[in-house]
Design an enzyme around this catalytic site. Structure first.
Site, mmCIF file in Angstrom:
data_model
loop_
_atom_site.group_PDB
_atom_site.id
_atom_site.type_symbol
_atom_site.label_atom_id
_atom_site.label_comp_id
_atom_site.label_asym_id
_atom_site.label_seq_id
_atom_site.Cartn_x
_atom_site.Cartn_y
_atom_site.Cartn_z
ATOM 1 N N LYS A 7 0.870 -1.182 0.000
ATOM 2 C CA LYS A 7 0.000 0.000 0.000
ATOM 3 C C LYS A 7 0.904 1.228 0.000
ATOM 4 O O LYS A 7 1.007 1.966 0.980
ATOM 5 C CB LYS A 7 -0.963 -0.029 1.182
ATOM 6 C CG LYS A 7 -2.251 0.703 0.857
ATOM 7 C CD LYS A 7 -3.414 0.238 1.713
ATOM 8 C CE LYS A 7 -4.631 1.103 1.494
ATOM 9 N NZ LYS A 7 -5.228 1.005 0.153
ATOM 10 N N GLU A 59 -7.684 -4.464 -10.610
ATOM 11 C CA GLU A 59 -8.312 -3.673 -9.545
ATOM 12 C C GLU A 59 -8.949 -2.426 -10.144
ATOM 13 O O GLU A 59 -8.661 -2.051 -11.277
ATOM 14 C CB GLU A 59 -7.257 -3.219 -8.520
ATOM 15 C CG GLU A 59 -6.551 -4.341 -7.800
ATOM 16 C CD GLU A 59 -5.752 -3.855 -6.590
ATOM 17 O OE1 GLU A 59 -5.835 -2.665 -6.230
ATOM 18 O OE2 GLU A 59 -5.039 -4.681 -6.016
HETATM 19 C C1 COI Z 1 -9.164 1.920 1.590
HETATM 20 O O1 COI Z 1 -10.028 1.197 1.118
HETATM 21 O O2 COI Z 1 -9.048 2.074 2.808
HETATM 22 C C2 COI Z 1 -8.196 2.607 0.743
HETATM 23 O O3 COI Z 1 -7.157 2.919 1.214
HETATM 24 C C3 COI Z 1 -8.527 2.943 -0.648
HETATM 25 C C4 COI Z 1 -8.426 4.409 -0.907
HETATM 26 C C5 COI Z 1 -8.583 4.661 -2.358
HETATM 27 C C6 COI Z 1 -9.447 5.199 -0.144
#
Ligand code: COI
Length: 341
Positions: free
Chosen positions: A186, A222
């Site tokens: 991430k 995705e």
């Molecule tokens: C999440 O789902 O927590 C993410 O980090 C995605 C983001 C695009 C808000």
């Protein structure tokens, strides 16, 4: 004391809350991480020579807490986010933040900001842990100094009510991330390039984009910020397997687990866009922010395709959401009850 938001108008946007947590790490020291401190929500300082700004040495997480009907607060699967935070750090040479410390800070963040956890049924409290390389450095290379910060916000749905009956995705014939790159972490940099692409699609009336894989430009991977699942005509649930281009989503993992428990046949395997179109009756996204979001339609090479069957997603969503909100039993120990402030 920061003002509370209007509980009836929550969207996925930032409301500043009372407390944040900040810890500093230095790989030359033992232990690497200091004890951290609790601070009022505000700027935390950053040298302009931080490689996070030049080279993208930053990672983040997203996890949620919900208020139950009987006014308890449950934090969902913080251990899995903690492990992913560590793995993401290792991929881009940041110091891994200990899993136990991550869970502790998450619980305490929610406890201290408990008045910002929306009333039952009004939304959730979204936690956003971040880590970046905070030591000044000019050239490309590893550094020793890092900062971790945890903040959170009450949130509503990621997509507006206008996205009913489901998302409209534009299929992009390109990868979201590079083959062999950082797609399974991430990492902040994974998201930067996609914002313009999604923005252009939104201006054409789509909710988001769906990327194909970067090697063959043939398999779905995705959306901008979620994993995807297909419900086939024969009832099988298919989702792309974890590899260099797929983020190990905690909601993805939970969805697979619940589906198997309910007797649904689940396959983690390459899923071509041709199969999605030929055999798909249902399609949905999973993510902490997106939750389990129905996809109503995709457009591929200028042709729209509709996915009429929402029954599997809705059954899985009810179970996952039920556990998150304390309405269903939690047979796998996925939630932590946050102590009262
Ligand atoms: C999440 O789902 O927590 C993410 O980090 C995605 C983001 C695009 C808000």
């Amino acid at each position: 004391m920061k003002p509370l938001p209007n509980w009836d108008g929550l969207t996925f946007s930032l409301t500043e809350t009372d407390w944040i947590y900040v810890a500093r790490g230095d790989q030359r020291k033992s232990p690497v991480w200091d004890a951290g401190e609790w601070l009022p929500f505000g700027d935390v300082g950053c040298t302009p020579a931080s490689p996070a700004l030049s080279y993208g040495l930053g990672i983040f997480e997203g996890l949620k807490a919900h208020r139950t009907k009987d006014d308890r607060i449950l934090l969902f699967r913080a251990d899995r986010n903690a492990e992913r935070f560590r793995n993401s750090a290792e991929r881009i040479t940041l110091a891994p933040f200990p899993v136990e410390r991550f869970i502790e800070a998450s619980v305490e963040l929610v406890r201290r900001n408990a008045r910002f956890v929306p009333p039952y049924g009004k939304g959730s409290f979204y936690l956003r842990p971040v880590e970046w390389a905070s030591e000044a450095r000019l050239g490309l290379g590893t550094v020793q100094g890092f900062t971790v910060a945890f903040y959170g916000s009450p949130v509503g749905p990621y997509f507006s009510a206008g996205s009913a009956p489901g998302l409209r995705l534009l299929v992009k014939e390109q990868g979201r991330v590079a083959p062999g790159g950082t797609g399974y972490a991430k990492a902040a940099g994974n998201y930067a390039g996609g914002i313009l692409i999604a923005d252009k699609a939104k201006k054409l009336g789509f909710t988001d984009v769906l990327y194909l894989d970067a090697r063959h430009v043939k398999y779905v991977t995705e959306t901008s910020g979620s994993n995807v699942f297909l419900v086939r005509r024969d009832g099988t649930l298919v989702t792309p397997p974890l590899d260099d281009q797929i983020l190990p989503g905690v909601t993805r993992e939970s969805t697979i687990h619940v589906a198997k428990h309910l007797g649904v046949n689940v396959e983690e395997r390459a899923l071509s866009i041709d199969e999605v179109i030929a055999d798909g009756v249902g399609l949905f996204c999973t993510g902490t922010a997106y939750t389990l979001a129905r996809v109503h339609e995709i457009t591929y090479r200028d042709r729209p395709y509709v996915f009429p069957d929402d029954s599997v997603r809705s059954r899985l969503f009810d179970v996952v959401r039920g556990i998150q909100k304390g309405e269903s039993p939690d047979p796998w120990g996925w939630t932590i009850e946050v102590p009262r402030a």
